[in-house]
Design a protein around this motif. Structure first.
Motif, short mmCIF file in Angstrom:
data_model
loop_
_atom_site.label_atom_id
_atom_site.label_comp_id
_atom_site.label_asym_id
_atom_site.label_seq_id
_atom_site.Cartn_x
_atom_site.Cartn_y
_atom_site.Cartn_z
N MET A 162 0.83 -1.21 0.00
CA MET A 162 0.00 0.00 0.00
C MET A 162 0.86 1.26 0.00
N ASP A 163 2.12 1.09 -0.42
CA ASP A 163 3.02 2.23 -0.56
C ASP A 163 3.15 2.51 -2.06
N ASP A 164 2.68 3.70 -2.48
CA ASP A 164 2.64 3.96 -3.93
C ASP A 164 4.02 3.95 -4.58
N ASP A 165 5.06 4.36 -3.85
CA ASP A 165 6.41 4.31 -4.44
C ASP A 165 6.82 2.86 -4.71
N VAL A 166 6.56 2.03 -3.71
CA VAL A 166 6.86 0.60 -3.86
C VAL A 166 6.04 0.01 -5.01
N ARG A 167 4.78 0.38 -5.09
CA ARG A 167 3.90 -0.16 -6.15
C ARG A 167 4.44 0.24 -7.52
N ARG A 168 4.84 1.48 -7.68
CA ARG A 168 5.34 1.92 -8.99
C ARG A 168 6.62 1.18 -9.37
N ARG A 169 7.46 0.94 -8.36
CA ARG A 169 8.73 0.26 -8.63
C ARG A 169 8.54 -1.22 -8.95
N TRP A 170 7.70 -1.88 -8.20
CA TRP A 170 7.58 -3.33 -8.29
C TRP A 170 6.44 -3.80 -9.19
N MET A 171 5.39 -2.97 -9.29
CA MET A 171 4.19 -3.39 -10.03
C MET A 171 3.72 -2.26 -10.91
N PRO A 172 4.53 -1.87 -11.91
CA PRO A 172 4.20 -0.66 -12.66
C PRO A 172 2.81 -0.72 -13.31
N GLY A 173 2.39 -1.89 -13.77
CA GLY A 173 1.06 -2.00 -14.37
C GLY A 173 -0.04 -1.85 -13.33
N LYS A 174 0.04 -2.67 -12.29
CA LYS A 174 -1.00 -2.63 -11.25
C LYS A 174 -1.02 -1.29 -10.51
N ALA A 175 0.13 -0.61 -10.47
CA ALA A 175 0.18 0.67 -9.74
C ALA A 175 -0.66 1.74 -10.43
N THR A 176 -1.07 1.50 -11.71
CA THR A 176 -1.93 2.48 -12.37
C THR A 176 -3.35 2.40 -11.83
N VAL A 177 -3.65 1.36 -11.09
CA VAL A 177 -4.96 1.27 -10.42
C VAL A 177 -4.80 1.98 -9.06
N PRO A 178 -5.47 3.11 -8.86
CA PRO A 178 -5.24 3.85 -7.61
C PRO A 178 -5.65 3.05 -6.38
N LEU A 179 -4.95 3.31 -5.27
CA LEU A 179 -5.27 2.60 -4.03
C LEU A 179 -6.73 2.80 -3.63
N ASP A 180 -7.28 3.97 -3.98
CA ASP A 180 -8.68 4.19 -3.61
C ASP A 180 -9.63 3.25 -4.35
N GLU A 181 -9.19 2.79 -5.54
CA GLU A 181 -10.02 1.77 -6.23
C GLU A 181 -9.97 0.45 -5.48
N TYR A 182 -8.79 0.15 -4.94
CA TYR A 182 -8.69 -1.06 -4.10
C TYR A 182 -9.59 -0.90 -2.86
N ARG A 183 -9.52 0.28 -2.25
CA ARG A 183 -10.31 0.48 -1.02
C ARG A 183 -11.80 0.30 -1.32
N ALA A 184 -12.25 0.86 -2.45
CA ALA A 184 -13.67 0.74 -2.81
C ALA A 184 -14.04 -0.73 -3.04
N ALA A 185 -13.13 -1.46 -3.70
CA ALA A 185 -13.41 -2.88 -3.98
C ALA A 185 -13.41 -3.69 -2.68
N TRP A 186 -12.47 -3.41 -1.77
CA TRP A 186 -12.45 -4.14 -0.49
C TRP A 186 -13.74 -3.88 0.30
N ARG A 187 -14.14 -2.58 0.33
CA ARG A 187 -15.37 -2.25 1.08
C ARG A 187 -16.57 -2.99 0.52
N GLU A 188 -16.68 -2.96 -0.81
CA GLU A 188 -17.81 -3.66 -1.44
C GLU A 188 -17.71 -5.17 -1.19
N ALA A 189 -16.50 -5.70 -1.23
CA ALA A 189 -16.33 -7.14 -1.01
C ALA A 189 -16.71 -7.51 0.43
#
Ligand code: SF4
Length: 361
Positions: free
Chosen positions: A230-257
């Motif tokens: 959940m660290d955007d710098d780490v995400r950009r470095r390690w997961m450049p594709g997935k890092a284009t999905v903002p963390l807030d989209e993850y938060r919305a998906a987790w809440r809905e799930a």
């Protein structure tokens, strides 16, 4: 839930160390050479509990007489190799080897990657620790498993090898559903033949959150939406594709799930060893726990065939970092009354790739 005893602490520290250093169990009958998620490991029972441990001929850990030895000395932990399942020797009605459709994980989990390709597999986008398409290149799996194939394998694995839960993951597709529609079809097909088999699905946040309800209605009872960090710098470095999905989209998906699947039926991987500050990692885990999401804390594994290993030469995390994060996240989970074993199915329920379960979480 009570706090762990000192005996458990020793067990956790050995479990963490062996997860990092691996084991010299060269004749493990059940191995997972490559694929999505942590791989290149052997599946064993460590003191009766399923564990997916890297196989490394340089490891100081060996096995003799069913005991785990460190530099030849008994650690006090018993080791039992998981036998090769019988369903691996069968074929589906369309002639596909069942071993190419799904794999046994730990002792009783059936796992399949329903679509073995990922839209993010271009080296500029790919998660640097991922080898999802490697098994496809090596011809040990099929690109897209049909619902019929998966249902037949599930039936055989259940009847012949006592599989008790199932994990279905997918590479990310270009569609807005991110692969949820095919996953839902596969879940439905398995539930038709095995209505009581608990199934977890794993997916990126779908563009349309209604896909989460579709997966539940198909019969999945747990869901993993894996962020890894959940660290955007780490995400950009390690997961450049997935890092284009903002963390807030993850938060919305987790809440809905959590709304659809329930409290503690949702999980995410958090990898230790990507360079994230340990305190921040624990704070991120706590945010997830507060949402009812189980943070499955797993050490990063440098695997051959991944960019992290072949290009970056990234080292394994230190035992101290993995131990400290695991112990602190486990304490937060216990305080919240969340245990992986309470999940219906999935990695948190299995626990073999993490040491959290040693800590009563
Ligand atoms: S924790 Fe998940 S990836 Fe690891 S062995 Fe269990 S089901 Fe497989």
């Amino acid at each position: 839930m009570t706090a762990p005893s000192s005996q458990q602490e020793t067990r956790t520290s050995t479990r963490v160390d062996v997860a990092i250093q691996g084991i010299r169990l060269l004749d493990a009958p059940l191995t997972r050479p490559n694929g999505a998620g942590p791989s290149a490991d052997g599946h064993v029972l460590l003191d009766g509990v399923g564990a997916a441990i890297p196989l490394d001929p340089r490891s100081p850990y060996t096995v003799a007489g069913g005991k785990l030895l460190l530099d030849g000395a008994d650690t006090g932990l018993g080791v039992e190799a998981v036998a090769r399942p019988r369903f691996y020797d069968l074929t589906t009605s369309d002639g596909t080897s069942m071993e190419m459709v799904a794999r046994l994980h730990a002792a009783d989990v059936l796992a399949t990657t329903v679509v073995q390709t990922c839209m993010r597999y271009d080296p500029s986008d790919r998660c640097r620790f991922c080898a999802i398409e490697q098994s496809l290149e090596q011809g040990t799996t099929v690109a897209v498993k049909t619902p019929q194939q998966i249902a037949e394998v599930a039936q055989a694995a259940h009847d012949l090898d006592g599989v008790r839960q199932m994990v279905m993951t997918t590479g990310t597709s270009r569609g807005r559903d991110r692969g949820a529609t095919h996953l839902a079809r596969c879940v439905r097909a398995v539930r038709e033949v095995l209505p009581d088999l608990p199934i977890q699905v794993q997916i990126e946040p779908p563009g349309d959150l209604a896909s989460i309800t579709e997966l539940y209605e198909a019969g999945a009872r747990s869901i993993g939406i894996h962020v890894e960090s959940m660290d955007d710098d780490v995400r950009r470095r390690w997961m450049p594709g997935k890092a284009t999905v903002p963390l807030d989209e993850y938060r919305a998906a987790w809440r809905e799930a959590v709304r659809v699947f329930g409290h503690n039926q949702v999980s995410t991987y958090l990898l230790v060893g990507l360079g994230e500050d340990a305190d921040e990692l624990v704070a991120a885990a706590t945010e997830l726990i507060d949402m009812g999401v189980y943070p499955f804390v797993v050490p990063f594994r440098p695997l051959a065939g991944t960019l992290a290993t072949d290009v970056d030469r990234a080292p394994a995390p230190s035992r101290r970092d993995v131990g400290s994060v695991t112990v602190r996240v486990a304490a937060a989970l216990r305080r919240a009354g969340m245990a992986g074993s309470d999940q219906a199915a999935g990695c948190a329920a299995c626990g073999a790739c993490s040491a959290l379960s040693c800590e009563g979480a």
